[in-house]
Design an enzyme around this catalytic site. Structure first.
Site, short mmCIF file in Angstrom:
data_model
loop_
_atom_site.label_atom_id
_atom_site.label_comp_id
_atom_site.label_asym_id
_atom_site.label_seq_id
_atom_site.Cartn_x
_atom_site.Cartn_y
_atom_site.Cartn_z
N ALA A 111 50.67 95.15 34.29
CA ALA A 111 50.47 95.70 35.63
C ALA A 111 50.93 94.71 36.71
O ALA A 111 50.77 93.39 36.81
CB ALA A 111 48.96 95.91 35.97
N GLU A 133 48.26 95.62 29.71
CA GLU A 133 47.49 95.22 30.84
C GLU A 133 46.05 94.94 30.31
O GLU A 133 45.38 95.61 29.52
CB GLU A 133 47.28 96.16 31.73
CG GLU A 133 46.57 95.67 33.09
CD GLU A 133 46.73 94.33 33.38
OE1 GLU A 133 45.83 93.70 33.87
OE2 GLU A 133 48.01 93.93 33.57
N CYS A 230 54.11 82.76 38.92
CA CYS A 230 54.61 82.63 40.54
C CYS A 230 54.11 81.54 40.93
O CYS A 230 53.55 81.54 42.15
CB CYS A 230 54.57 83.83 41.08
SG CYS A 230 52.39 84.28 40.84
#
Length: 456
Positions: A111, A133, A230
């Protein structure tokens, strides 16, 4: 954003990271993040585009951020709004995907669906995507985004990584876009700064190891693991890749990159494994780390599965449903409660196996329900690429009427047609309406309708 506005200790923690340049990094965070989109190759459209993303041919930067909410082509699934760095996952996948061989791909932490739709764009009908997810409340947005993408070769699941341990050697490629400390998203998500700390980096590192250990058995021998975060912290990036190569039978894969892409190629401390770092200020995108590894040992085979409870479906109903599907004999049809679904027939056995071991939330394309001698079509069918448009009415809408439809407002149309009709905009379907003699019933899903005020 000045250096002082970053979390305490953050800039100092990056000084020894490969490729970090403080001046360009801080300067980049004083400007707004760039906006980029990725086109849906299954739904060609005439979209105004800017400069191409260097590492992904279907990715484009936009000169300014439009109101995507009020673009009918966005709701039709013509494109996905995705920051450019993340599209590098597509470059990796293109490099490792075997030619001509069907593959089964897992996006473990999927997701809202950006990387799932990216991978799906690179798959054929005979390939299978499982988009999982872990957090239940995030599953609907994942399913909605795959619905907009329109293909019938994806399955959405809602499981913990440990549940995949039972699927020994099932997947050819696994993407783990791992939960992380989020420093690569500071420019787009200011709230991520409040959550960042060195302690959280350590906690994320431990969680990433647990997730990867759980998922490792599900990857087949000679299969590929794509790992991404990230985060800029080596503890969550190169150190995790070193740990994978040390604790498991995995070897690093060198993914070719062009020098003018300005991607920092790093090598891990212990195993000299390749990693790819994206820094704002060097690239037009956000922070990303990615690595690719190949599994060199078999974890055993999945036990044979026999589905003794095969559904007995009405031949008349099947024929009614198949009339709405292009190349209808290429699909396997099933019922869940009263809903008819279709998935590429190559994935029939895989669906049975996954159903045995996982909690499935979406399979292929939901076609609709049969009421008497008619099909009550589902929104998934409208947005799918498998619908036989010759079998249904189509009503083209101009921009204002398309927005009214997407708001679920009452529509006034100049037509004498009657019955179920696809509402389309610039040739792409938005959903269903039922044309009656004196009115139009708008069947756009209420949970998807536009609620915000249109910008002036």
């Amino acid at each position: 954003m000045s250096k002082a506005l970053f979390p305490p200790g953050f800039i100092g923690s990056l000084q020894s990271e490969p490729g970090f340049d403080e001046q360009s990094f801080v300067a980049a965070h004083e400007n707004e993040a760039s906006v980029s989109i990725r086109l849906n190759p299954f739904k060609p459209s005439d979209i105004k585009k800017g400069a191409q993303v260097p590492w992904y041919k279907e990715g484009f930067h936009l000169e300014k951020r439009p109101s995507f909410t009020f673009d009918p082509l966005f709701h039709a699934g013509a494109y996905y709004v995705q920051e450019a760095s993340s599209m590098f996952i597509g470059h990796i996948f293109n490099y490792i995907k075997p030619d001509g061989e069907p593959v089964k791909v897992l996006d473990l932490c999927a997701a809202p669906g950006g990387k799932s739709t990216l991978l799906n764009s690179l798959l054929s009908n005979t390939d299978l995507l499982v988009a999982n997810e872990i957090i239940k409340t995030r599953v609907p947005i994942l399913a909605d985004n795959l619905t907009r993408w329109g293909t019938a070769n994806s399955i959405v699941t809602n499981n913990d990584p440990r549940d995949f341990t039972r699927l020994k050697g099932f997947f050819d490629v696994i993407l783990v876009d791992a939960p992380c400390s989020g420093s690569g998203m500071f420019r787009k998500d200011a709230a991520a700064m409040d959550e960042w700390s060195q302690a959280n980096v350590v906690l994320c590192h431990q969680r990433q190891q647990r997730i990867l250990a759980d998922i490792y058995p599900a990857l087949k021998e000679d299969g590929y693991l794509i790992y991404s975060t990230c985060s800029y912290s080596h503890q969550e990036n190169e150190d995790v890749v070193d740990w994978l190569c040390t604790e498991f039978e995995m070897e690093s894969i060198n993914i070719p990159v062009q020098p003018d892409w300005n991607i920092t190629v790093s090598r891990s401390k212990e195993k000299a494994a390749y990693g790819y770092r994206f820094y704002p200020g060097k690239i037009l995108g956000e922070g990303l780390f990615a690595a690719c590894l190949k599994k060199t040992k078999d974890s055993g085979e999945l036990s044979a599965h026999k589905n003794s409870g095969q559904q007995k479906l009405s031949a008349k109903e099947i024929e009614l449903v198949k009339a709405y599907i292009n190349d209808a004999d290429n699909y396997y049809y099933l019922k869940v409660a009263d809903d008819w679904l279709a998935i590429d027939k190559h994935h029939h056995e895989s669906l049975n196996i996954l159903h045995k071991h996982l909690y499935i939330k979406k399979s292929g394309v939901r076609i609709g329900k049969i009421a008497g001698r008619d099909l009550v079509p589902d929104h998934e069918l409208a947005l799918s690429t498998i619908i036989n448009k010759d079998a249904v009415l189509q009503t083209p809408l101009n921009y204002d009427k398309a927005i009214a439809y997407l708001r679920k407002d009452n529509l006034v149309l100049n037509t004498t047609e009657k019955g179920w009709s696809l509402m389309t905009y610039e040739g792409l379907a938005l959903g269903w309406a039922k044309l009656l003699p004196n009115r139009v019933n708008n069947y756009y899903p209420k949970e998807l309708r536009i609620l915000s005020a249109q910008p002036v």
